[in-house]
Design a protein around this motif. Sequence first.
Motif, mmCIF file in Angstrom:
data_model
loop_
_atom_site.group_PDB
_atom_site.id
_atom_site.type_symbol
_atom_site.label_atom_id
_atom_site.label_comp_id
_atom_site.label_asym_id
_atom_site.label_seq_id
_atom_site.Cartn_x
_atom_site.Cartn_y
_atom_site.Cartn_z
ATOM 1 N N SER A 73 0.843 -1.190 0.000
ATOM 2 C CA SER A 73 0.000 0.000 0.000
ATOM 3 C C SER A 73 0.881 1.243 0.000
ATOM 4 O O SER A 73 2.043 1.207 0.415
ATOM 5 C CB SER A 73 -0.949 0.006 1.201
ATOM 6 O OG SER A 73 -0.250 -0.163 2.410
ATOM 7 N N GLU A 74 0.306 2.315 -0.478
ATOM 8 C CA GLU A 74 1.052 3.531 -0.778
ATOM 9 C C GLU A 74 1.723 4.153 0.442
ATOM 10 O O GLU A 74 2.832 4.678 0.346
ATOM 11 C CB GLU A 74 0.091 4.527 -1.412
ATOM 12 C CG GLU A 74 0.717 5.687 -2.129
ATOM 13 C CD GLU A 74 -0.306 6.492 -2.901
ATOM 14 O OE1 GLU A 74 0.113 7.395 -3.646
ATOM 15 O OE2 GLU A 74 -1.519 6.224 -2.758
ATOM 16 N N PHE A 75 1.070 4.091 1.599
ATOM 17 C CA PHE A 75 1.561 4.815 2.775
ATOM 18 C C PHE A 75 2.081 3.902 3.888
ATOM 19 O O PHE A 75 2.402 4.369 4.981
ATOM 20 C CB PHE A 75 0.454 5.699 3.345
ATOM 21 C CG PHE A 75 -0.161 6.635 2.337
ATOM 22 C CD1 PHE A 75 0.636 7.312 1.422
ATOM 23 C CD2 PHE A 75 -1.531 6.823 2.290
ATOM 24 C CE1 PHE A 75 0.076 8.171 0.487
ATOM 25 C CE2 PHE A 75 -2.099 7.676 1.355
ATOM 26 C CZ PHE A 75 -1.294 8.354 0.454
ATOM 27 N N TYR A 76 2.146 2.584 3.617
ATOM 28 C CA TYR A 76 2.555 1.629 4.650
ATOM 29 C C TYR A 76 3.598 0.672 4.092
ATOM 30 O O TYR A 76 3.672 0.447 2.875
ATOM 31 C CB TYR A 76 1.362 0.813 5.151
ATOM 32 C CG TYR A 76 0.301 1.612 5.860
ATOM 33 C CD1 TYR A 76 0.278 1.703 7.245
ATOM 34 C CD2 TYR A 76 -0.690 2.271 5.138
ATOM 35 C CE1 TYR A 76 -0.701 2.432 7.899
ATOM 36 C CE2 TYR A 76 -1.679 3.005 5.778
ATOM 37 C CZ TYR A 76 -1.680 3.080 7.158
ATOM 38 O OH TYR A 76 -2.654 3.809 7.795
ATOM 39 N N ALA A 77 4.382 0.075 4.982
ATOM 40 C CA ALA A 77 5.315 -0.977 4.585
ATOM 41 C C ALA A 77 4.523 -2.209 4.145
ATOM 42 O O ALA A 77 3.405 -2.442 4.626
ATOM 43 C CB ALA A 77 6.230 -1.325 5.748
ATOM 44 N N PRO A 78 5.066 -3.026 3.243
ATOM 45 C CA PRO A 78 4.364 -4.251 2.823
ATOM 46 C C PRO A 78 4.087 -5.154 4.021
ATOM 47 O O PRO A 78 4.847 -5.182 4.991
ATOM 48 C CB PRO A 78 5.356 -4.913 1.858
ATOM 49 C CG PRO A 78 6.236 -3.801 1.385
ATOM 50 C CD PRO A 78 6.350 -2.850 2.546
ATOM 51 N N VAL A 79 2.986 -5.900 3.956
ATOM 52 C CA VAL A 79 2.622 -6.805 5.031
ATOM 53 C C VAL A 79 2.220 -8.143 4.424
ATOM 54 O O VAL A 79 1.565 -8.191 3.386
ATOM 55 C CB VAL A 79 1.473 -6.224 5.894
ATOM 56 C CG1 VAL A 79 0.231 -5.961 5.060
ATOM 57 C CG2 VAL A 79 1.151 -7.117 7.074
ATOM 58 N N LYS A 80 2.653 -9.240 5.061
ATOM 59 C CA LYS A 80 2.305 -10.574 4.583
ATOM 60 C C LYS A 80 1.014 -11.029 5.259
ATOM 61 O O LYS A 80 0.874 -10.935 6.487
ATOM 62 C CB LYS A 80 3.424 -11.570 4.864
ATOM 63 C CG LYS A 80 3.168 -12.958 4.264
ATOM 64 C CD LYS A 80 4.352 -13.882 4.475
ATOM 65 C CE LYS A 80 5.566 -13.429 3.686
ATOM 66 N NZ LYS A 80 5.337 -13.552 2.219
ATOM 67 N N LEU A 81 0.084 -11.517 4.471
ATOM 68 C CA LEU A 81 -1.200 -12.004 4.971
ATOM 69 C C LEU A 81 -1.323 -13.492 4.650
ATOM 70 O O LEU A 81 -1.143 -13.902 3.499
ATOM 71 C CB LEU A 81 -2.355 -11.238 4.329
ATOM 72 C CG LEU A 81 -2.372 -9.720 4.523
ATOM 73 C CD1 LEU A 81 -3.493 -9.096 3.705
ATOM 74 C CD2 LEU A 81 -2.508 -9.374 5.988
ATOM 75 N N LYS A 82 -1.631 -14.286 5.693
ATOM 76 C CA LYS A 82 -1.809 -15.722 5.511
ATOM 77 C C LYS A 82 -3.293 -16.071 5.598
ATOM 78 O O LYS A 82 -4.127 -15.209 5.875
ATOM 79 C CB LYS A 82 -1.014 -16.481 6.570
ATOM 80 C CG LYS A 82 0.489 -16.217 6.507
ATOM 81 C CD LYS A 82 1.247 -17.021 7.548
ATOM 82 C CE LYS A 82 2.741 -16.749 7.456
ATOM 83 N NZ LYS A 82 3.485 -17.556 8.450
ATOM 84 N N ARG A 83 -3.592 -17.328 5.372
ATOM 85 C CA ARG A 83 -4.989 -17.789 5.395
ATOM 86 C C ARG A 83 -5.662 -17.361 6.709
ATOM 87 O O ARG A 83 -5.151 -17.615 7.795
ATOM 88 C CB ARG A 83 -5.044 -19.308 5.244
ATOM 89 C CG ARG A 83 -6.458 -19.875 5.242
ATOM 90 C CD ARG A 83 -6.434 -21.365 5.031
ATOM 91 N NE ARG A 83 -7.779 -21.907 5.035
ATOM 92 C CZ ARG A 83 -8.064 -23.195 4.868
ATOM 93 N NH1 ARG A 83 -7.093 -24.075 4.666
ATOM 94 N NH2 ARG A 83 -9.314 -23.610 4.881
#
Length: 216
Positions: free
Chosen positions: A152-162
């Motif tokens: 996202s433009e204003f945040y660090a990348p985040v990993k999302l799991k099931r």
Amino acid sequence: MSQSKRQSSDNAIGARLREWRSEKGMTLAAVSARTGVASSTLSKIENELVSVSYYTLKRICDGLDIPIEEIINPDHKTFAPGRRAVTRANEGTVFRCSQYVYETHSTELSRKEMIPLIMTVLARTPDDFEDWNRHDGEEFILVLDGEIDFYSEFYAPVKLKRGDSVYFDSSMGHMCCSSSEEPAKMVSVCYDPRAHQQQDVSEFFSSGRLTVVRAE
């Protein structure tokens, strides 16, 4: 519903856009001026030379002030009190682009404030996108299978799991990439403030909001 019948909607989008434009007597240049989508891109979409993403299709429909269901499902119904829609498994309307496969639900109803999608994430890196995805409103994503890197433009990348979810201001640039071996699958529900223009939705928004909820 057979796989071939479900996929037929993917090829019909360009033809429906061309038919709608012809009925209104609009040139490609006129549509481009109202939507911000280049005439060359519109021509390629209409002639099925490129696939169209949900975000581009929504941008076109918003610019022309027509429900997205007008193009996805011509048999849709307009808003009425007490309406209801049931979409059976594997019977959603399907279309795709190079980054995602979209299975749209409840397309028989138009002017919905929420647009529900089941999305298969084909993109693997941000380089698979020409630009950020962005559209008016807010969006909720819940991972069904696999793993997703959410950018996202204003945040660090985040990993999302099931089982993980993210809720965010969708006018903020965003994109999803599969980080699992198989393409990830997710539910996406987009809130569309244009569905009922008479409602004042400004109080519900603050720019760039994002909330992540982890699965237990």
